[in-house]
Design a protein around this motif. Structure first.
Motif, short mmCIF file in Angstrom:
data_model
loop_
_atom_site.label_atom_id
_atom_site.label_comp_id
_atom_site.label_asym_id
_atom_site.label_seq_id
_atom_site.Cartn_x
_atom_site.Cartn_y
_atom_site.Cartn_z
N LYS A 199 3.26 12.54 -9.15
CA LYS A 199 4.18 11.99 -8.28
C LYS A 199 3.19 10.74 -7.66
CE LYS A 199 7.34 14.21 -5.68
NZ LYS A 199 7.99 15.04 -4.97
N VAL A 200 2.02 10.98 -7.38
CA VAL A 200 1.13 9.92 -6.82
C VAL A 200 1.35 8.82 -7.65
CG1 VAL A 200 -1.25 9.35 -6.21
CG2 VAL A 200 -0.34 11.81 -5.71
N ILE A 201 1.01 8.83 -8.89
CA ILE A 201 1.13 7.89 -10.04
C ILE A 201 2.39 7.25 -9.86
CG2 ILE A 201 1.01 7.26 -12.49
CD1 ILE A 201 -0.75 9.71 -12.86
N ALA A 202 3.58 7.87 -9.83
CA ALA A 202 4.78 7.35 -9.71
C ALA A 202 4.92 6.30 -8.42
CB ALA A 202 5.81 8.35 -9.57
N ILE A 203 4.45 6.72 -7.22
CA ILE A 203 4.18 5.78 -5.99
C ILE A 203 3.56 4.56 -6.32
CG2 ILE A 203 3.62 5.90 -3.73
CD1 ILE A 203 4.13 8.69 -3.59
N LEU A 204 2.38 4.54 -6.91
CA LEU A 204 1.63 3.51 -7.16
C LEU A 204 2.28 2.50 -8.18
CD1 LEU A 204 -2.09 5.10 -7.55
CD2 LEU A 204 -1.09 4.07 -5.61
N VAL A 205 2.91 3.14 -9.16
CA VAL A 205 3.75 2.50 -10.20
C VAL A 205 4.83 1.67 -9.52
CG1 VAL A 205 5.14 2.54 -12.19
CG2 VAL A 205 2.90 3.54 -12.30
N ALA A 206 5.40 2.27 -8.69
CA ALA A 206 6.62 1.77 -7.77
C ALA A 206 6.20 0.66 -6.96
CB ALA A 206 7.32 3.12 -7.09
N SER A 207 5.01 0.77 -6.32
CA SER A 207 4.55 -0.28 -5.42
C SER A 207 4.21 -1.50 -6.53
CB SER A 207 3.19 0.06 -4.62
OG SER A 207 2.08 0.25 -5.73
N LEU A 208 3.65 -1.32 -7.44
CA LEU A 208 3.40 -2.49 -8.49
C LEU A 208 4.73 -3.00 -8.78
CD1 LEU A 208 0.23 -0.89 -10.57
CD2 LEU A 208 0.38 -2.67 -8.92
N ILE A 209 5.74 -2.40 -8.97
CA ILE A 209 7.03 -2.82 -9.47
C ILE A 209 7.44 -3.64 -8.43
CG2 ILE A 209 9.47 -2.21 -9.81
CD1 ILE A 209 8.41 0.00 -11.60
N GLY A 210 7.40 -3.08 -7.12
CA GLY A 210 7.75 -3.89 -5.85
C GLY A 210 7.15 -5.15 -5.75
N ILE A 211 5.82 -5.40 -6.16
CA ILE A 211 5.10 -6.66 -5.96
C ILE A 211 5.53 -7.44 -7.22
CG2 ILE A 211 2.78 -7.58 -6.74
CD1 ILE A 211 1.44 -5.23 -5.27
N ALA A 212 5.84 -6.85 -8.32
CA ALA A 212 6.31 -7.40 -9.53
C ALA A 212 7.73 -8.18 -8.94
CB ALA A 212 6.55 -6.83 -10.75
N GLY A 213 8.50 -7.43 -8.35
CA GLY A 213 9.81 -8.09 -8.06
C GLY A 213 9.49 -9.21 -7.11
N SER A 214 8.79 -8.90 -6.22
CA SER A 214 8.72 -10.19 -4.97
C SER A 214 8.02 -11.49 -5.78
CB SER A 214 7.61 -9.71 -3.87
OG SER A 214 8.47 -8.86 -2.94
N TYR A 215 6.96 -11.26 -6.58
CA TYR A 215 6.26 -12.20 -7.37
C TYR A 215 7.26 -13.00 -8.33
CZ TYR A 215 2.18 -14.61 -9.58
OH TYR A 215 1.23 -15.51 -9.96
N GLY A 216 8.21 -12.11 -8.99
CA GLY A 216 8.80 -12.49 -10.21
C GLY A 216 9.94 -13.64 -9.63
N VAL A 217 10.68 -13.16 -8.51
CA VAL A 217 11.61 -13.95 -7.97
C VAL A 217 11.07 -15.28 -7.42
CG1 VAL A 217 13.37 -12.07 -7.70
CG2 VAL A 217 11.85 -12.84 -5.76
N ALA A 218 9.87 -15.03 -6.83
CA ALA A 218 9.07 -16.32 -6.40
C ALA A 218 8.90 -17.43 -7.44
CB ALA A 218 8.16 -16.13 -5.68
N TRP A 219 8.31 -16.73 -8.57
CA TRP A 219 8.28 -17.79 -9.61
C TRP A 219 9.43 -18.29 -10.32
CZ3 TRP A 219 3.00 -17.61 -12.12
CH2 TRP A 219 2.70 -18.36 -13.02
N PHE A 220 10.51 -17.50 -10.40
CA PHE A 220 11.87 -17.96 -10.72
C PHE A 220 12.31 -19.18 -9.96
CE2 PHE A 220 16.39 -17.71 -10.73
CZ PHE A 220 16.78 -18.03 -12.08
N GLY A 221 12.11 -18.88 -8.74
CA GLY A 221 12.54 -19.74 -7.51
C GLY A 221 12.11 -21.28 -7.86
N ILE A 222 10.69 -21.38 -8.12
CA ILE A 222 10.20 -22.52 -8.28
C ILE A 222 10.52 -23.10 -9.64
CG2 ILE A 222 8.19 -22.30 -6.52
CD1 ILE A 222 6.41 -21.91 -9.19
N ARG A 223 10.76 -22.38 -10.72
CA ARG A 223 11.16 -22.88 -11.89
C ARG A 223 12.48 -23.55 -11.88
NH1 ARG A 223 9.20 -25.69 -15.88
NH2 ARG A 223 10.37 -26.98 -14.40
#
Length: 829
Positions: free
Chosen positions: A130-154
């Motif tokens: 469950k702790v690993i799931a929380i950490l992975v979820a936080s990385l997915i959250g970062i990837a989401g914010s970062y990914g849409v930002a990259w898509f936006g500038i493209r």
């Protein structure tokens, strides 16, 4: 061989963690269990909740496909190679910036992840998976914010050169339609990805893991948004000020290709006005939804949880279709009015789109509520009350932008007053008049938010206590949800601004008018005769509209952060106060502890004072980073600009200005983020109700500070635009005065004000974790440890507060900040 001292330290740390692991566990948000959506039916028993949520996933896929199709269509639009080269250079610069920020985010994630591991693993005793799931979820959250930002500038760097080239056709409509097409592409992808991820968590993740995963996901996307918003705001205004001041110093035109700061300014437009808002919008949507989920699982009886959760997420899905439909309807209307027109008011079609989307969203709200919850908890009127509450937020999404125009539009009397004051009073009265506009806007925006939240409170009075604890808090959360109901369109009109700003720059930097036989080339290759004068005029007018709608979207996100924060703060209050069941079977907050939520409890009052202090320090620290960075950028540009014998600045000099902006954005961001992080942990460990007061104070002070700064900056910005476009007074003393006002307003509107939004949300969300950690330690008998931790972290926060000014002063040599060997040909300040 491991040194003895290191072994001893490791043993002490492991021993401390073992003590923590032996303490008694308590319930927290991570322990919340989602209901079984298959057990509830809708539409007269025709379909269960899980099936409806699958329909939501299908709608998200439709939104994603639409967004990607718009992206592909933009890429296929015709563009001259001279303009394309500039937009690709801007994109390459933005790529370098994003990679740098991505590395910083991952470093900070290690820090946040360590806190989550200690809390969830050693204090909450959650199983490792469950702790690993929380950490992975936080990385997915970062990837989401970062990914849409990259898509936006493209998307935006495709659209800027296409918009610039389309303006040469001699008609204004394409100059409006292309930036909006880019914006709706970003808005639809952003909301669809966010909603899709949350629906997958609801349906795919085991019910006993989902609460943990949601918390980790929200913390991750909040971290990503905070870094990208704060650093992007610093970067863009260093570049903007550095470039703009050259107009006064050397009497050159705006976006002069010989100015090495212009490419950095264009990259900054994307870093601050595309990357930041995209990541911020993604996080705002997610954190607001997580706050509502948490509230429902904490405050609503189990038998009603599934109904309310399905209702909220189906509303979100339906609003994606509402925004999509409104965009198409508006396109038909505006195409009929302006497609063949020679002149148009660029603000009017955007205004119509916002109001049309708001109206359609209100209708959809009532229809979906009537279909899904016609007799919630046996009450046939609740669907109407809940719809009315959501409508308060939906209307705010249209009313607030309209009200903001009173202070920031080129047509507004406040902006014209700034220009009038500048005629005889120069830069001094320009600045004062802009401050007046910002202060008045704070009053009117505060009254509007108060009235809308008051209306929501009124409608919540009819929600029975049998359905939930604290209905008013749920109502405020639904108001924030209503703000976001038209999120694709809100993001679209916000993203409109950086495209129009860049389009004007791309035109100038391309030097297209100087290309031999370019008119014949365009006639031969593209089938039309270019009209350069009309094109420049359309681009300048459209930039004013972009400025206005960038200004109008900021308060919507700020308001959402503050209103939504109340729901998350309620979760902290539930944790601290506890829930009791009365003799009548009704649940309520434990009255034995609610007396501490009062001015009579001194720590609570002291927390209210501390929150204001953080807001004002943050504003000063972020502007100091801009001030010093802009000084160094100006210093470099003045020493290296060549105005004779060249048509454009060298790529090397342009990249050097970009490097200066990036370095100061990084340094400023690290000081600010770690100052906020350490303060949050310190105050949470000091006293729990002190911390609640602190969070409330940050939200309220932050609301007014952000509104004031955003709208003052917007007034200064469009005062300059009015002088340039309507008065045609470039190069005059009046223009110089408005340029000074604009540069003062730059960090106001695009650095400090907008960055307060993710800071409020990150502090509240991470504060939920921090205060639980402190409570666990105290209940485990480690109160002395929490006091020591609070004192140490408070002192550490002082270090970063100190560094945010004294380590960022202009007199500090640049080599100290960047680690480079100082150049002997550039004198220190």
């Amino acid at each position: 061989m491991i040194p003895t001292s290191l072994s001893a330290k490791a043993a002490r740390i492991l021993g401390f963690l073992a003590v923590l692991a032996s303490s008694t566990a308590r319930a927290s948000e991570a322990d919340l269990i989602l209901p079984d959506f298959r057990t509830v039916t809708f539409l007269g028993g025709a379909v269960n909740g899980a099936t409806l949520l699958m329909v939501g996933i299908a709608i998200c896929i439709v939104g994603l496909v639409f967004g990607m199709l718009q992206f592909a269509a933009l890429r296929r639009l015709p563009v001259h190679k001279a303009m394309l080269e500039i937009s690709e250079l801007i994109y390459a610069t933005c790529q370098t910036y994003l990679v740098t920020q991505g590395k910083l985010i991952l470093i900070l994630e290690v820090l946040i992840g360590a806190v989550m591991v200690v809390y969830f693993g050693f204090l909450r005793h959650l199983e490792p998976l469950k702790v690993i799931a929380i950490l992975v979820a936080s990385l997915i959250g970062i990837a989401g914010s970062y990914g849409v930002a990259w898509f936006g500038i493209r998307v935006n760097t495709f659209a800027n050169s296409r918009t610039s080239f389309a303006s040469l056709r001699g008609k204004p409509y394409p100059t409006y339609a292309i930036p909006l097409q880019a914006g709706i592409s970003i808005g639809m992808v952003l909301v669809s990805v966010e909603l899709l991820l949350m629906l997958l968590i609801l349906l795919v993740i085991p019910a006993d893991y989902a609460g943990s995963v949601f918390i980790g996901f929200a913390i991750g996307e909040s971290l990503g948004a905070s870094v990208l918003r704060i650093a992007g705001g610093i970067f863009t205004k260093i570049a903007d000020i550095g470039s703009d001041l050259m107009k006064i110093v050397f009497k050159i035109k705006e976006d002069d290709a010989r100015n090495p700061g212009v490419i950095a300014d264009c990259a900054g437009d994307n870093a601050g006005d595309s990357v930041g808002p995209s990541a911020d919008g993604f996080e705002t949507y997610g954190v607001t939804s997580v706050a509502l989920i948490t509230f429902i699982l904490l405050a609503v009886p189990v038998q009603y949880q599934a109904q309310l959760l399905v209702w909220i997420f189906m509303m979100s899905s339906a609003m994606v279709l509402a925004s999509l439909g409104s965009y198409f309807i508006n396109g038909i209307i505006q195409g009929g009015l302006y497609k063949n027109a020679d002149q148009m008011n660029f603000e009017k079609p955007l205004t119509v789109l916002v109001w049309l989307t708001s109206g359609v969203s209100v209708v959809v709200t009532f229809i979906v509520s009537w279909l899904l919850i016609p007799d919630l908890a046996g009450d046939s009127s609740l669907w109407l009350r809940l719809s009315a509450i959501v409508t308060c937020g939906t209307l705010a999404g249209a009313i607030i932008p309209e009200a903001i125009k009173v202070f920031t539009s080129t047509e507004s009397r406040h902006v014209r007053e700034v220009v009038t004051a500048s005629r005889e009073g120069g830069a001094s009265l320009n600045v004062i008049s802009g401050l007046v506009a910002g202060n008045f806007s704070g009053y009117w925006m505060g009254i509007i938010v108060m009235v809308l939240m008051g209306a929501a409170y009124y409608f919540s009075l009819g929600i029975p206590n049998t359905l939930m604890i604290a209905p008013a808090v749920f109502a405020f959360g639904l108001v924030a949800f209503g703000f976001l109901s038209m999120a694709p369109v809100t993001i679209a009109v916000d993203s409109y601004g950086p495209v129009t700003d860049n389009a004007q720059s791309v035109y100038e930097l391309s030097l297209i008018e100087n290309i031999p036989n370019v008119k014949q080339e365009i006639q031969k290759d593209f089938g039309f005769a270019p009209d350069f004068d009309k094109g420049k005029d359309y681009l300048e007018q459209n930039d004013g509209a972009g400025n206005t709608f960038k200004a109008t979207s900021k308060p919507v996100l700020i308001g959402t952060a503050v209103v939504g924060a109340t729901t998350m703060i309620f979760s902290i209050i539930v944790l601290l106060v506890g829930i009791t069941t009365g003799t009548d079977g009704l649940r309520s907050l434990d009255p034995a502890n609610t007396d501490k939520l009062s001015l009579l409890h001194a720590p609570f009052l002291l927390g209210l004072i501390a929150g204001g202090a953080i807001v004002y320090w943050f504003s000063g620290a972020s502007m100091q980073a801009v001030s010093t960075g802009a000084y160094r950028a100006v210093e470099f540009i003045k020493a290296n600009i060549r105005l004779e014998g060249v048509e454009k600045a060298s790529v090397e000099d342009s990249k050097r200005v970009v490097a200066i902006c990036t370095q100061y954005a990084q340094k400023g961001m690290i000081n600010i983020f770690l100052g906020v992080f350490c303060s949050t942990l310190a105050f949470a460990c000091f006293e729990s109700f002190f911390f609640v007061g602190y969070l409330i104070s940050i939200a309220i002070f932050g609301l007014y500070q952000a509104l004031f700064m955003a709208n003052a900056g917007g007034a200064w910005d469009n005062a300059k635009k009015l002088v340039e476009v309507e008065l045609k007074a470039k190069g005059s003393e009046l223009h110089a005065a408005t340029v000074v006002g604009d540069t003062v307003g730059d960090p106001f509107k695009d650095t400090s004000s907008v960055a307060l939004n993710p800071v409020i949300k990150f502090t509240t969300l991470f504060g939920l974790l921090a205060v639980e950690l402190a409570v666990e330690l105290k209940q485990a008998g480690h109160g002395g440890i929490t006091t020591v931790i609070a004192a140490v972290l408070f002192l550490v926060s002082f270090v970063f507060v100190y560094r945010s000014f004294y380590g960022m002063r202009i007199e500090t040599p640049m080599s100290v900040l960047t680690g480079e060997t100082p150049k002997t040909d550039v004198k220190p300040a």
